[in-house]
Design a protein around this motif. Structure first.
Motif, PDB file in Angstrom:
ATOM      1  N   GLU A  14      -2.756  -4.066  13.208  1.00 35.27           N
ATOM      2  CA  GLU A  14      -1.493  -3.435  13.593  1.00 35.27           C
ATOM      3  C   GLU A  14      -0.945  -2.527  12.491  1.00 35.27           C
ATOM      4  O   GLU A  14      -0.358  -1.487  12.773  1.00 35.27           O
ATOM      5  CB  GLU A  14      -0.461  -4.516  13.952  1.00 35.27           C
ATOM      6  N   GLU A  15      -1.160  -2.921  11.229  1.00 34.54           N
ATOM      7  CA  GLU A  15      -0.663  -2.100  10.120  1.00 34.54           C
ATOM      8  C   GLU A  15      -1.627  -0.974   9.767  1.00 34.54           C
ATOM      9  O   GLU A  15      -1.224   0.055   9.211  1.00 34.54           O
ATOM     10  CB  GLU A  15      -0.439  -2.980   8.882  1.00 34.54           C
ATOM     11  N   HIS A  17      -3.649  -0.988   7.433  1.00 28.58           N
ATOM     12  CA  HIS A  17      -3.567  -0.845   5.977  1.00 28.58           C
ATOM     13  C   HIS A  17      -3.559  -2.249   5.380  1.00 28.58           C
ATOM     14  O   HIS A  17      -2.711  -3.080   5.730  1.00 28.58           O
ATOM     15  CB  HIS A  17      -2.285  -0.089   5.598  1.00 28.58           C
ATOM     16  N   GLY A  19      -2.910  -3.257   2.319  1.00 26.64           N
ATOM     17  CA  GLY A  19      -1.764  -3.525   1.458  1.00 26.64           C
ATOM     18  C   GLY A  19      -0.534  -3.915   2.254  1.00 26.64           C
ATOM     19  O   GLY A  19       0.155  -4.901   1.931  1.00 26.64           O
ATOM     20  N   ARG A  20      -0.232  -3.138   3.284  1.00 25.63           N
ATOM     21  CA  ARG A  20       0.940  -3.455   4.111  1.00 25.63           C
ATOM     22  C   ARG A  20       0.753  -4.774   4.853  1.00 25.63           C
ATOM     23  O   ARG A  20       1.691  -5.565   5.007  1.00 25.63           O
ATOM     24  CB  ARG A  20       1.203  -2.322   5.102  1.00 25.63           C
ATOM     25  N   ALA A  21      -0.476  -5.038   5.335  1.00 18.95           N
ATOM     26  CA  ALA A  21      -0.744  -6.285   6.040  1.00 18.95           C
ATOM     27  C   ALA A  21      -0.569  -7.484   5.109  1.00 18.95           C
ATOM     28  O   ALA A  21      -0.011  -8.510   5.493  1.00 18.95           O
ATOM     29  CB  ALA A  21      -2.151  -6.265   6.629  1.00 18.95           C
ATOM     30  N   ALA A  23       1.373  -7.656   2.483  1.00 13.20           N
ATOM     31  CA  ALA A  23       2.812  -7.835   2.248  1.00 13.20           C
ATOM     32  C   ALA A  23       3.468  -8.522   3.444  1.00 13.20           C
ATOM     33  O   ALA A  23       4.324  -9.404   3.287  1.00 13.20           O
ATOM     34  CB  ALA A  23       3.464  -6.491   1.983  1.00 13.20           C
ATOM     35  N   ARG A  24       3.069  -8.135   4.623  1.00  8.64           N
ATOM     36  CA  ARG A  24       3.615  -8.743   5.848  1.00  8.64           C
ATOM     37  C   ARG A  24       3.270 -10.223   5.931  1.00  8.64           C
ATOM     38  O   ARG A  24       4.083 -11.030   6.404  1.00  8.64           O
ATOM     39  CB  ARG A  24       3.055  -7.983   7.055  1.00  8.64           C
ATOM     40  N   HIS A  26       2.721 -12.107   3.320  1.00  7.31           N
ATOM     41  CA  HIS A  26       3.165 -12.761   2.083  1.00  7.31           C
ATOM     42  C   HIS A  26       1.982 -13.356   1.305  1.00  7.31           C
ATOM     43  O   HIS A  26       1.989 -14.509   0.895  1.00  7.31           O
ATOM     44  CB  HIS A  26       4.197 -13.860   2.377  1.00  7.31           C
ATOM     45  N   GLN A  29      -3.761  -8.994  -1.603  1.00 10.11           N
ATOM     46  CA  GLN A  29      -4.725  -8.249  -0.808  1.00 10.11           C
ATOM     47  C   GLN A  29      -6.163  -8.765  -0.913  1.00 10.11           C
ATOM     48  O   GLN A  29      -6.866  -8.818   0.115  1.00 10.11           O
ATOM     49  CB  GLN A  29      -4.675  -6.770  -1.182  1.00 10.11           C
ATOM     50  N   GLY A  54      -7.048   4.510   4.554  1.00 10.44           N
ATOM     51  CA  GLY A  54      -6.649   3.308   5.268  1.00 10.44           C
ATOM     52  C   GLY A  54      -7.783   2.769   6.091  1.00 10.44           C
ATOM     53  O   GLY A  54      -8.958   2.891   5.705  1.00 10.44           O
TER      54      GLY A  54
END
Length: 280
Positions: A14-15, A17, A19-21, A23-24, A26, A29, A54
């Motif tokens: 869904e992200e 990415h 890095g963003r995943a 962070a989502r 918690h 990476q 990405g």
């Protein structure tokens, strides 16, 4: 495939990415990347196309994303159903020191030691204790009230009396009739309260008086203003008050109530145990 790994994959898909995943989720990476790589190895298919910009889903990844979302939704539904099966919410109205209720609590705890019983205590404006609003599974309460759409099982019938100040001339009587209290101010429940419930606790007659919502408000209305009310005989009240038996009044029924069509086995067991507890 573990549920946790599928959740990781959905986040990345869904992200688009890592890095963003991460962070989502918690988490850092590297372990996320390793988990997705193991998933691809287990499935024998590339799920993501990685690039400096990405990631993108492969056809296999798009297929898994749809299936993974469905599986995660199903897992949440299973978790919710299991939680519901191990919890029952009971609405309670009235005297918490009722010996029948105390016996019921002990017997239910013995029969179902692993069940969490949640108690929701309500005021006198809702005799169903939140049952119609879906806030409780079953109500331990008093009648009468509108029983439409509900199943109601009687447990006990309590004679009632008029609640008066101890220095009221009528408090010295051995018994009273509702007609003896004509013209007196009675405490009232708010507009919108169940019609049958309001009528019963007004002695079956239209009355006027202060609006109350809780037992203590009823007590204070009598103490401060000499207001008249009704109470089941045997309830503990301050020494400054007296309860005189009322003749020609139908007893107040202690009941359990639940919604028609509710097949929760914890409710059936509650009713069975309640019947025994209130007949000991």
């Amino acid at each position: 495939m573990e549920i946790r790994t599928l959740r990781y994959f959905v986040a990345v898909a869904e992200e688009l990415h890592f890095g963003r995943a991460a962070a989502r989720l918690h988490m850092s990476q590297p372990p996320l990347s390793r988990a997705i790589k193991r998933l691809e190895t287990d499935l024998g298919a590339a799920l993501l196309l990685r690039s400096p910009a990405g990631v993108a889903l492969t056809p296999a990844g798009a297929t898994l994303l749809a299936e993974a979302r469905a599986l995660l939704d199903q897992a949440e539904r299973v978790r919710a159903r299991v939680a519901t099966a191990s919890t029952i919410t009971v609405g309670i109205l009235g005297d918490g020191s009722d010996r029948g209720a105390v016996r019921l609590a002990a017997a239910y705890r013995q029969r179902h030691p692993g069940i969490e019983v949640r108690i929701r205590e309500t005021d006198l404006t809702d005799p169903t204790c939140g049952l119609r609003a879906g806030l409780v599974d079953i109500a331990l309460t008093r009648g009468p009230f509108d029983e439409t759409g509900l199943v109601v099982c009687g447990l006990r019938a309590d004679p009632v009396g008029a609640v008066l100040r101890a220095d009221d001339p009528l408090a010295r009587r051995d018994s009273l009739e509702p007609a003896d209290l004509a013209g007196r101010r009675w405490f009232q429940f708010p507009d919108g309260t169940d019609v049958l419930w309001r009528s019963y606790w007004n002695g079956g007659e239209p009355r006027e008086g202060p609006v109350v919502r809780a037992v203590q408000e009823c007590v204070q209305a009598v103490l401060w203003n000499g207001t008249v009310g009704m109470s089941p005989l045997g309830h503990e009240l301050p020494g400054e008050l007296a309860v005189v038996p009322l003749t020609d009044m139908v007893p107040s029924r202690v009941v359990v109530a639940w919604k028609e069509g509710d097949t929760n086995p914890l409710i059936r067991s509650f009713v069975e145990i309640a019947r025994a507890a209130y007949h000991d």
